[in-house]
Design a protein around this motif. Structure first.
Motif, PDB file in Angstrom:
ATOM      1  N   LEU A  98      56.399   4.964  95.955  1.00 53.62           N
ATOM      2  CA  LEU A  98      55.300   5.479  96.757  1.00 53.62           C
ATOM      3  C   LEU A  98      54.011   5.319  95.971  1.00 53.62           C
ATOM      4  CD1 LEU A  98      54.848   6.987  99.505  1.00 53.62           C
ATOM      5  CD2 LEU A  98      54.787   9.094  98.154  1.00 53.62           C
ATOM      6  N   PHE A  99      53.032   4.621  96.551  1.00 53.42           N
ATOM      7  CA  PHE A  99      51.733   4.412  95.915  1.00 53.42           C
ATOM      8  C   PHE A  99      50.691   5.262  96.632  1.00 53.42           C
ATOM      9  CE2 PHE A  99      54.156   0.715  94.720  1.00 53.42           C
ATOM     10  CZ  PHE A  99      53.771   0.478  93.415  1.00 53.42           C
ATOM     11  N   ILE A 100      49.815   5.877  95.857  1.00 54.70           N
ATOM     12  CA  ILE A 100      48.882   6.870  96.388  1.00 54.70           C
ATOM     13  C   ILE A 100      47.471   6.569  95.900  1.00 54.70           C
ATOM     14  CG2 ILE A 100      48.333   9.334  96.503  1.00 54.70           C
ATOM     15  CD1 ILE A 100      51.303   9.816  95.632  1.00 54.70           C
ATOM     16  N   THR A 101      46.524   6.526  96.824  1.00 54.50           N
ATOM     17  CA  THR A 101      45.116   6.426  96.445  1.00 54.50           C
ATOM     18  C   THR A 101      44.498   7.815  96.556  1.00 54.50           C
ATOM     19  OG1 THR A 101      44.563   5.786  98.718  1.00 54.50           O
ATOM     20  CG2 THR A 101      44.832   4.015  97.113  1.00 54.50           C
ATOM     21  N   ALA A 102      43.892   8.274  95.463  1.00 57.05           N
ATOM     22  CA  ALA A 102      43.350   9.636  95.427  1.00 57.05           C
ATOM     23  C   ALA A 102      42.051   9.640  94.636  1.00 57.05           C
ATOM     24  CB  ALA A 102      44.351  10.602  94.801  1.00 57.05           C
TER      25      ALA A 102
ATOM     26  N   PHE B  98      54.343   2.591 100.737  1.00 58.78           N
ATOM     27  CA  PHE B  98      55.478   2.201  99.903  1.00 58.78           C
ATOM     28  C   PHE B  98      55.295   0.762  99.452  1.00 58.78           C
ATOM     29  CE2 PHE B  98      57.372   5.839 101.958  1.00 58.78           C
ATOM     30  CZ  PHE B  98      58.247   6.353 101.000  1.00 58.78           C
ATOM     31  N   GLY B  99      55.747   0.473  98.241  1.00 60.39           N
ATOM     32  CA  GLY B  99      55.684  -0.876  97.715  1.00 60.39           C
ATOM     33  C   GLY B  99      56.630  -1.030  96.546  1.00 60.39           C
ATOM     34  N   GLY B 100      56.384  -2.039  95.712  1.00 61.06           N
ATOM     35  CA  GLY B 100      57.291  -2.352  94.615  1.00 61.06           C
ATOM     36  C   GLY B 100      58.374  -3.307  95.072  1.00 61.06           C
TER      37      GLY B 100
ATOM     38  N   THR C 117      53.783  -6.533  91.488  1.00 67.17           N
ATOM     39  CA  THR C 117      55.079  -5.919  91.236  1.00 67.17           C
ATOM     40  C   THR C 117      55.410  -5.874  89.745  1.00 67.17           C
ATOM     41  OG1 THR C 117      56.139  -8.063  91.624  1.00 67.17           O
ATOM     42  CG2 THR C 117      56.044  -6.535  93.487  1.00 67.17           C
ATOM     43  N   ASP C 118      54.696  -6.658  88.933  1.00 62.98           N
ATOM     44  CA  ASP C 118      54.903  -6.581  87.484  1.00 62.98           C
ATOM     45  C   ASP C 118      53.874  -5.690  86.793  1.00 62.98           C
ATOM     46  OD1 ASP C 118      52.698  -8.207  87.735  1.00 62.98           O
ATOM     47  OD2 ASP C 118      53.509  -9.894  86.594  1.00 62.98           O
TER      48      ASP C 118
ATOM     49  N   ILE D  36      48.359  -0.841 101.013  1.00 68.02           N
ATOM     50  CA  ILE D  36      49.369  -1.468 101.865  1.00 68.02           C
ATOM     51  C   ILE D  36      50.095  -2.507 101.019  1.00 68.02           C
ATOM     52  CG2 ILE D  36      47.855  -3.284 102.761  1.00 68.02           C
ATOM     53  CD1 ILE D  36      50.536  -1.322 104.759  1.00 68.02           C
ATOM     54  N   SER D  37      51.385  -2.690 101.273  1.00 68.18           N
ATOM     55  CA  SER D  37      52.150  -3.651 100.487  1.00 68.18           C
ATOM     56  C   SER D  37      52.474  -4.888 101.307  1.00 68.18           C
ATOM     57  CB  SER D  37      53.447  -3.014  99.978  1.00 68.18           C
ATOM     58  OG  SER D  37      54.323  -2.744 101.059  1.00 68.18           O
ATOM     59  N   ASP D  38      52.656  -6.007 100.617  1.00 67.20           N
ATOM     60  CA  ASP D  38      53.119  -7.217 101.272  1.00 67.20           C
ATOM     61  C   ASP D  38      54.649  -7.261 101.206  1.00 67.20           C
ATOM     62  OD1 ASP D  38      53.792  -8.080  98.681  1.00 67.20           O
ATOM     63  OD2 ASP D  38      52.045  -9.390  98.501  1.00 67.20           O
TER      64      ASP D  38
END
Length: 301
Positions: free
Chosen positions: A281-285, A273-275, A69-70, A47-49
């Motif tokens: 799109l960020f994915i945990t796999a 989603f984040g950045g 984000t960096d 999850i993104s802030d």
């Protein structure tokens, strides 16, 4: 942390359905699926802030990690109650499905932990798994049963009579069961307007859409698609992203499959989603953490 490993998405993955309005592809032209980090036991709950930093869990290792984000990876909280699904509300609080003792947590910006829920009608939850928080602070969460080897002092049989979906009102005290007729609810997310809730019945390989009523109850259930999901997110076009063995599969608001992003892992657990622009799109796999640049943006928090 290893250097990113690049996986090129074949053009055929972007399925533009005949007879539909042609839009800009979801995946940015030339974008590649990047393995940002690996070596975890099992990744979950991204999850993104508001700034675009992404938090995710290494659930068996009992920690919450942060991808800034960096591009820096750090441990945000350890131990973490064996955190599973998570959500960040519009105030910046981190909500956590704490699987170690089947609890629901609220963690403020100073990392102070408040246990919001421990049970329903005096009986232990099966194990809060995933959640979505409304703008007013009310929250929906799924409670499937997965027997955990680390549970202490409880039976390997569920105390609840259903694998259900619950609603915790904005007072964070009033709790009610709102769905009790699914086989094994798991992934869950609501639309930004607060009118529709998507719930995946992973046990039945179905995803449903519900109308959200003012009192928090749900009605007008309809079958959205014949696919279950571990985790979910939405983009600003209203497309729904599901995760399972197939990787990430995207459905239009009408329930048509329009994209598949395979990760090459045995299980793809969750997505967000984040950045900086909320356009990654960020994915945990399984044991890894991935990203891919998109033409669409996320809609949470």
């Amino acid at each position: 942390m290893r250097k990113p490993i690049l996986f090129f998405l074949p053009a055929l993955l972007v399925l533009l359905l005949s007879g539909t309005r042609q839009e800009q592809p979801l995946v940015k032209e030339g974008a590649t699926l990047q393995k940002l980090a690996d070596g975890f036991a099992f990744t979950e709950g991204p999850i993104s802030d508001a700034a675009g930093n992404v938090y995710f869990t290494d659930q068996p290792n009992n920690r919450i990690l942060k991808w800034s984000t960096d591009g820096q990876l750090s441990t945000y909280l350890e131990p973490s109650g064996r955190a599973n699904g998570m959500y960040i509300d519009h105030k910046g609080n981190l909500w956590v499905c704490a699987d170690e003792k089947n609890e629901l947590w609220l963690i403020d910006k100073n990392k102070n932990v408040k246990v919001l829920l421990k049970d329903y009608q005096g009986k232990l939850f099966n194990g809060p798994n995933d959640l979505w928080v409304r703008r007013d602070g009310g929250a929906y969460f799924t409670d499937p049963f997965y027997n955990r080897p680390y549970w202490q002092g409880r039976s390997n049989q569920p105390e609840q009579d259903a694998q259900a979906v619950y609603f915790l009102a904005k007072d964070h005290k009033t709790l009610k069961r709102v769905v009790d007729d699914l086989k094994q609810p798991n992934g869950i997310v609501g639309t930004p307007d607060g009118k529709t809730l998507y719930v995946a019945d992973i046990g039945a390989s179905k995803t449903y859409a519900y109308r959200i009523n003012k009192d928090g109850s749900l009605s007008d259930r309809r079958l959205f698609c014949d696919m279950g999901s571990d985790g979910m997110t939405l983009d600003n076009r209203g497309n729904l992203y599901l995760t399972n063995r197939a990787g990430v599969t995207v459905f239009s608001p009408q329930g048509q499959q329009i994209l598949n992003i395979p990760t090459g892992e045995g299980w793809t657990a969750n997505v967000c989603f984040g950045g900086k622009n909320h356009q990654t799109l960020f994915i945990t796999a399984s044991k890894s953490f991935y990203s891919i640049d998109m033409n669409v943006k996320g809609v949470n928090p």
